[in-house]
Design an enzyme around this catalytic site. Structure first.
Site, PDB file in Angstrom:
ATOM      1  N   ASP A   1       0.810  -1.226   0.000  1.00 24.97           N
ATOM      2  CA  ASP A   1       0.000   0.000   0.000  1.00 24.97           C
ATOM      3  C   ASP A   1       0.839   1.271   0.000  1.00 24.97           C
ATOM      4  OD1 ASP A   1      -2.241  -1.644   0.107  1.00 24.97           O
ATOM      5  OD2 ASP A   1      -2.230  -1.672   2.291  1.00 24.97           O
TER       6      ASP A   1
ATOM      7  N   LYS B   1       1.799   2.197  -5.109  1.00 23.38           N
ATOM      8  CA  LYS B   1       2.419   1.684  -6.341  1.00 23.38           C
ATOM      9  C   LYS B   1       1.537   1.967  -7.548  1.00 23.38           C
ATOM     10  CE  LYS B   1       2.386  -2.348  -4.384  1.00 23.38           C
ATOM     11  NZ  LYS B   1       2.026  -1.994  -3.000  1.00 23.38           N
ATOM     12  N   GLY B   2       0.193   1.811  -7.333  1.00 23.35           N
ATOM     13  CA  GLY B   2      -0.744   2.002  -8.445  1.00 23.35           C
ATOM     14  C   GLY B   2      -0.603   3.374  -9.079  1.00 23.35           C
TER      15      GLY B   2
ATOM     16  N   GLY C   1      -4.492  -4.312  -3.823  1.00 25.64           N
ATOM     17  CA  GLY C   1      -5.511  -3.297  -4.108  1.00 25.64           C
ATOM     18  C   GLY C   1      -4.766  -2.055  -4.510  1.00 25.64           C
ATOM     19  N   HIS C   2      -4.721  -1.788  -5.803  1.00 21.05           N
ATOM     20  CA  HIS C   2      -3.937  -0.658  -6.316  1.00 21.05           C
ATOM     21  C   HIS C   2      -4.889   0.442  -6.765  1.00 21.05           C
ATOM     22  CE1 HIS C   2      -0.305  -3.498  -7.234  1.00 21.05           C
ATOM     23  NE2 HIS C   2      -0.662  -3.488  -5.980  1.00 21.05           N
TER      24      HIS C   2
ATOM     25  N   THR D   1      -5.584 -11.624   3.630  1.00 15.97           N
ATOM     26  CA  THR D   1      -6.708 -10.939   2.990  1.00 15.97           C
ATOM     27  C   THR D   1      -7.867 -11.903   2.722  1.00 15.97           C
ATOM     28  OG1 THR D   1      -5.749 -11.355   0.827  1.00 15.97           O
ATOM     29  CG2 THR D   1      -5.184  -9.261   1.871  1.00 15.97           C
TER      30      THR D   1
ATOM     31  N   ARG E   1       2.054 -29.350  -5.936  1.00 14.78           N
ATOM     32  CA  ARG E   1       1.774 -29.917  -7.256  1.00 14.78           C
ATOM     33  C   ARG E   1       0.574 -30.849  -7.356  1.00 14.78           C
ATOM     34  NH1 ARG E   1       7.457 -31.958  -7.356  1.00 14.78           N
ATOM     35  NH2 ARG E   1       6.904 -31.734  -5.175  1.00 14.78           N
TER      36      ARG E   1
ATOM     37  N   GLN F   1       2.003  -6.023  -3.314  1.00 15.12           N
ATOM     38  CA  GLN F   1       2.462  -6.090  -1.930  1.00 15.12           C
ATOM     39  C   GLN F   1       3.734  -5.253  -1.762  1.00 15.12           C
ATOM     40  OE1 GLN F   1       1.538  -9.554  -3.373  1.00 15.12           O
ATOM     41  NE2 GLN F   1      -0.389  -8.581  -2.874  1.00 15.12           N
TER      42      GLN F   1
ATOM     43  N   THR G   1      -7.579  -1.159   0.987  1.00 17.35           N
ATOM     44  CA  THR G   1      -8.278  -1.071  -0.294  1.00 17.35           C
ATOM     45  C   THR G   1      -9.090  -2.342  -0.534  1.00 17.35           C
ATOM     46  OG1 THR G   1      -6.353   0.145  -1.079  1.00 17.35           O
ATOM     47  CG2 THR G   1      -7.877  -0.613  -2.756  1.00 17.35           C
TER      48      THR G   1
ATOM     49  N   THR H   1      -9.634  -5.090   1.986  1.00 21.93           N
ATOM     50  CA  THR H   1     -10.412  -5.630   3.109  1.00 21.93           C
ATOM     51  C   THR H   1     -11.039  -4.546   3.982  1.00 21.93           C
ATOM     52  OG1 THR H   1      -8.405  -5.700   4.446  1.00 21.93           O
ATOM     53  CG2 THR H   1      -8.985  -7.718   3.257  1.00 21.93           C
TER      54      THR H   1
ATOM     55  N   ARG I   1      -9.819  -3.009   6.263  1.00 24.39           N
ATOM     56  CA  ARG I   1      -9.338  -3.016   7.648  1.00 24.39           C
ATOM     57  C   ARG I   1      -8.555  -1.732   7.927  1.00 24.39           C
ATOM     58  NH1 ARG I   1      -6.061  -8.621   7.732  1.00 24.39           N
ATOM     59  NH2 ARG I   1      -5.694  -7.999   5.580  1.00 24.39           N
TER      60      ARG I   1
ATOM     61  N   ARG J   1      -5.507   0.301   8.713  1.00 22.15           N
ATOM     62  CA  ARG J   1      -4.092  -0.058   8.624  1.00 22.15           C
ATOM     63  C   ARG J   1      -3.372   0.388   9.892  1.00 22.15           C
ATOM     64  NH1 ARG J   1      -3.863   2.423   2.573  1.00 22.15           N
ATOM     65  NH2 ARG J   1      -4.652   0.614   1.443  1.00 22.15           N
TER      66      ARG J   1
ATOM     67  N   GLY K   1      -0.374  13.905  -3.103  1.00 15.86           N
ATOM     68  CA  GLY K   1      -1.813  13.669  -3.232  1.00 15.86           C
ATOM     69  C   GLY K   1      -2.033  12.534  -4.217  1.00 15.86           C
TER      70      GLY K   1
HETATM   71  P1  GDP Z   1      -0.857   0.396  -3.621  1.00 19.16           P
HETATM   72  O1  GDP Z   1      -1.463  -0.888  -3.173  1.00 19.16           O
HETATM   73  O2  GDP Z   1       0.609   0.448  -3.340  1.00 19.16           O
HETATM   74  O3  GDP Z   1      -1.156   0.757  -5.055  1.00 19.16           O
HETATM   75  O4  GDP Z   1      -1.512   1.540  -2.704  1.00 19.16           O
HETATM   76  P2  GDP Z   1      -3.069   1.674  -2.296  1.00 19.16           P
HETATM   77  O5  GDP Z   1      -3.852   2.071  -3.482  1.00 19.16           O
HETATM   78  O6  GDP Z   1      -3.530   0.464  -1.552  1.00 19.16           O
HETATM   79  O7  GDP Z   1      -2.989   2.827  -1.219  1.00 19.16           O
HETATM   80  C1  GDP Z   1      -2.484   4.089  -1.525  1.00 19.16           C
HETATM   81  C2  GDP Z   1      -3.577   5.146  -1.262  1.00 19.16           C
HETATM   82  O8  GDP Z   1      -2.983   6.431  -1.212  1.00 19.16           O
HETATM   83  C3  GDP Z   1      -4.590   5.238  -2.380  1.00 19.16           C
HETATM   84  O9  GDP Z   1      -5.841   5.557  -1.825  1.00 19.16           O
HETATM   85  C4  GDP Z   1      -4.073   6.374  -3.258  1.00 19.16           C
HETATM   86  O10 GDP Z   1      -5.092   7.019  -4.008  1.00 19.16           O
HETATM   87  C5  GDP Z   1      -3.531   7.291  -2.209  1.00 19.16           C
HETATM   88  N1  GDP Z   1      -2.397   8.140  -2.610  1.00 19.16           N
HETATM   89  C6  GDP Z   1      -1.440   7.900  -3.543  1.00 19.16           C
HETATM   90  N2  GDP Z   1      -0.487   8.868  -3.503  1.00 19.16           N
HETATM   91  C7  GDP Z   1      -0.873   9.718  -2.525  1.00 19.16           C
HETATM   92  C8  GDP Z   1      -0.292  10.909  -1.969  1.00 19.16           C
HETATM   93  O11 GDP Z   1       0.788  11.347  -2.340  1.00 19.16           O
HETATM   94  N3  GDP Z   1      -0.976  11.515  -0.964  1.00 19.16           N
HETATM   95  C9  GDP Z   1      -2.157  11.045  -0.493  1.00 19.16           C
HETATM   96  N4  GDP Z   1      -2.741  11.718   0.486  1.00 19.16           N
HETATM   97  N5  GDP Z   1      -2.711   9.919  -0.970  1.00 19.16           N
HETATM   98  C10 GDP Z   1      -2.072   9.272  -1.969  1.00 19.16           C
HETATM   99  P1  IMO Z   2      -0.874  -4.141  -2.269  1.00 17.22           P
HETATM  100  O1  IMO Z   2      -0.430  -4.709  -3.588  1.00 17.22           O
HETATM  101  C1  IMO Z   2      -0.906  -4.576   2.094  1.00 17.22           C
HETATM  102  C2  IMO Z   2      -0.827  -8.658   3.666  1.00 17.22           C
HETATM  103  C3  IMO Z   2      -2.074  -9.117   4.400  1.00 17.22           C
HETATM  104  C4  IMO Z   2      -1.449 -10.073   5.406  1.00 17.22           C
HETATM  105  C5  IMO Z   2      -0.342 -10.725   4.588  1.00 17.22           C
HETATM  106  C6  IMO Z   2      -0.697 -12.063   3.985  1.00 17.22           C
HETATM  107  O2  IMO Z   2      -2.180  -3.444  -2.318  1.00 17.22           O
HETATM  108  O3  IMO Z   2       0.206  -3.355  -1.627  1.00 17.22           O
HETATM  109  P2  IMO Z   2      -2.250 -12.798   1.949  1.00 17.22           P
HETATM  110  O4  IMO Z   2      -3.713 -12.584   1.703  1.00 17.22           O
HETATM  111  O5  IMO Z   2      -1.375 -12.243   0.890  1.00 17.22           O
HETATM  112  O6  IMO Z   2      -1.919 -14.225   2.275  1.00 17.22           O
HETATM  113  O7  IMO Z   2      -1.948 -11.979   3.312  1.00 17.22           O
HETATM  114  O8  IMO Z   2      -0.023  -9.818   3.550  1.00 17.22           O
HETATM  115  N1  IMO Z   2      -1.078  -8.144   2.295  1.00 17.22           N
HETATM  116  C7  IMO Z   2      -1.053  -6.853   1.974  1.00 17.22           C
HETATM  117  N2  IMO Z   2      -0.892  -5.753   2.744  1.00 17.22           N
HETATM  118  N3  IMO Z   2      -1.022  -4.444   0.746  1.00 17.22           N
HETATM  119  C8  IMO Z   2      -1.146  -5.537  -0.045  1.00 17.22           C
HETATM  120  O9  IMO Z   2      -1.158  -5.477  -1.383  1.00 17.22           O
HETATM  121  C9  IMO Z   2      -1.210  -6.806   0.575  1.00 17.22           C
HETATM  122  N4  IMO Z   2      -1.365  -8.073   0.110  1.00 17.22           N
HETATM  123  C10 IMO Z   2      -1.265  -8.867   1.175  1.00 17.22           C
HETATM  124  O10 IMO Z   2      -2.727  -8.033   5.030  1.00 17.22           O
HETATM  125  O11 IMO Z   2      -0.848  -9.357   6.449  1.00 17.22           O
HETATM  126 MG    MG Z   3      -2.931  -1.588  -1.833  1.00 18.88          MG
END
Ligand code: GDP
Ligand code: IMO
Ligand code: MG
Length: 438
Positions: free
Chosen positions: A13, A16-17, A40-41, A130, A144, A228, A303, A305, A307, A309, A419
């Protein structure tokens, strides 16, 4: 011939997205190569917010080919749901999607197993997965005997595989679950459902290893979208509180089938603080008002679950380790705006364990649980950063923070994000990210 990787350097989180989306226009192909719908990107395009779990974030940019490579564990229902959602929102370019016939398919028994196993850990602390069937599907892949790959769904032997697996999985689930919780799975229902999924997905299924090798050889620009974060890497992360794939930079080649020689840049994505979802040690965690303030300001809720963070200060011991592990060339420092208004800022610069100071990240979680973080305190800033367009618009305290982070990690920062929107992106130096369209 640029092959660029986007790798999260914390526990996921890191945003990356957003970076994948920004860089997509400079690439021909975007590849998801590990993990599955546990990711969840989030991508924000104008006033639209897209949350992608399985489809590469490049799917929002037309003219780009998106690939789900063989290292992914694949939930067909989720892929169809995402395709349908994008089509309903007029994202037309889903035709350019290729799904590897080698991806391992997630079945209903994997969800059931995820529930059972994650409530049965030996030390009482759950991994807090998740619940997307990720671990059990990777387990079957390595084991396997019960593995089914997407290519198998198109073969005559598929029915036999489903009947066999359902029988065996029912047997073990019945033994593991309390009687009133066990619901036997039905092979015919699963077979029919997955045949339907297979029909629907047929136009996208391909040998992506061959496709990507040819593309790399032809000099196509490939963007690898890590899911991840590196601390969740099954081999090098905070085991066993990890995911089941190589989510650090070391996983790119094995998941995609593209050899390292075609990768010429690795960008590490780092949040300006730290978050973690699920269980496991987290030395810099702020389970207090500061953590709550960060959670509120950063809207730190999962994004996938939803939950809350867990939140804490930036840990440069951990990030220095993961940036070395992932072979990172430069860093994008994300969500800097979230730190506005805090009383003071802390950065973890070292750990103390048994009275000894170290900057080495422990290999065993028992040691990680015992470390005392050593913090450096930096002045905070009160200004809102979200409108900043260049470094000149940032207050001095924010500039100092960015500089210090780069120094402590030992890697140049290429971009600062203030942002979620494309336009809320500040290049540092001559970053290619500047060319992004708002
Ligand atoms: P990812 O899984 O690494 O792609 O990240 P997530 O999408 O799960 O979580 C990142 C959250 O931060 C998302 O809601 C984005 O829209 C938001 N976001 C991304 N860049 C920024 C930033 O620079 N500032 C703020 N406030 N939010 C951001
Ligand atoms: P993105 O790509 C944050 C965490 C879960 C749990 C552990 C194992 O959005 O960054 P799993 O379901 O993979 O067996 O869960 O890994 N986890 C993540 N935490 N961002 C993710 O993906 C995650 N994918 C899995 O919360 O602790
Ligand atoms: Mg994410």
């Amino acid at each position: 011939m640029p092959g660029t990787c986007i790798i999260g350097l914390q526990w996921g989180d890191e945003a990356k997205g957003k970076i994948v989306d920004l860089l997509t226009q400079q690439h021909d192909i975007v590849v998801r190569y590990q993990g599955g719908a546990n990711a969840g990107h989030t991508v924000v395009v104008g006033d639209k917010i897209y949350k992608l779990s399985l489809l590469p974030s490049g799917v929002l940019t037309s003219g780009v080919t998106c690939v789900i490579a063989g290292g992914v564990v694949f939930n067909p229902a989720k892929a169809i749901e995402e395709l349908d959602e994008l089509q309903s929102r007029n994202v037309e370019d889903c035709d350019n999607l290729k799904i590897s016939d080698r991806v391992h398919v997630i079945f209903p028994w994997h969800f059931a197993e995820d529930r059972v196993h994650d409530s049965n850990t030996s030390d009482g602390e759950n991994i807090g997965t998740t619940q997307r069937g990720i671990g059990p599907c990777y387990g079957d892949k390595v084991g396997r005997s019960y593995a089914i790959r997407l290519g198998d769904l198109y073969r005559d032997t598929f029915r036999k595989q489903v009947i066999h697996n359902t029988k065996e999985k029912n047997r073990t689930l019945a033994a593991l679950l309390p009687k009133d919780e066990f619901r036997p799975l039905d092979a015919d229902t699963i077979f029919e459902q997955y045949r339907e999924y297979a029909e629907r997905l047929k136009p996208y299924v391909a040998d992506t290893t061959e496709y990507l090798l040819s593309a790399a050889e032809a000099g196509k620009r490939i963007l690898f979208e890590g899911a991840q974060g590196a601390l969740l890497d099954v081999d090098h992360g905070t085991y066993p509180f990890v995911t089941s794939s190589n989510s650090s930079g070391v996983g790119v080649s094995n998941g995609s089938g593209v050899p390292a020689r075609y990768i010429n840049k690795v960008i590490g994505i780092v949040k300006a603080y730290t978050t973690r979802v699920g269980g496991g040690p987290f030395p810099v965690e702020q389970d207090n008002e500061i953590g709550q303030q960060i959670r509120d300001q950063g809207n730190e809720y999962g994004t996938v679950t939803k939950r809350p963070r867990r939140c804490g200060w930036l840990d440069t011991v951990a990030v220095r380790y993961t940036s070395r592990l992932s072979g990172v060339d430069s860093i994008c420092l994300m969500l800097l705006d979230v730190l506005s208004g805090l009383e003071e800022l802390k950065i973890c610069t070292a750990y103390e364990i048994d009275g000894v100071q170290t900057t080495t990240f422990p290999s065993h979680i028992d040691d990680l649980r015992r470390v005392q973080p050593i913090y450096e305190t930096l002045p905070s800033w009160q200004e809102d950063l979200t409108q900043a367009q260049s470094l000149d618009d940032l207050p001095q305290a924010a500039l100092n923070y960015v500089d210090r982070v780069s120094q402590l990690i030992g890697i140049p920062i290429e971009m600062v994000s203030v942002g979620p929107a494309r336009s809320q992106t500040i290049p540092v130096g001559s970053s290619p990210l500047v060319t992004a369209t708002p």
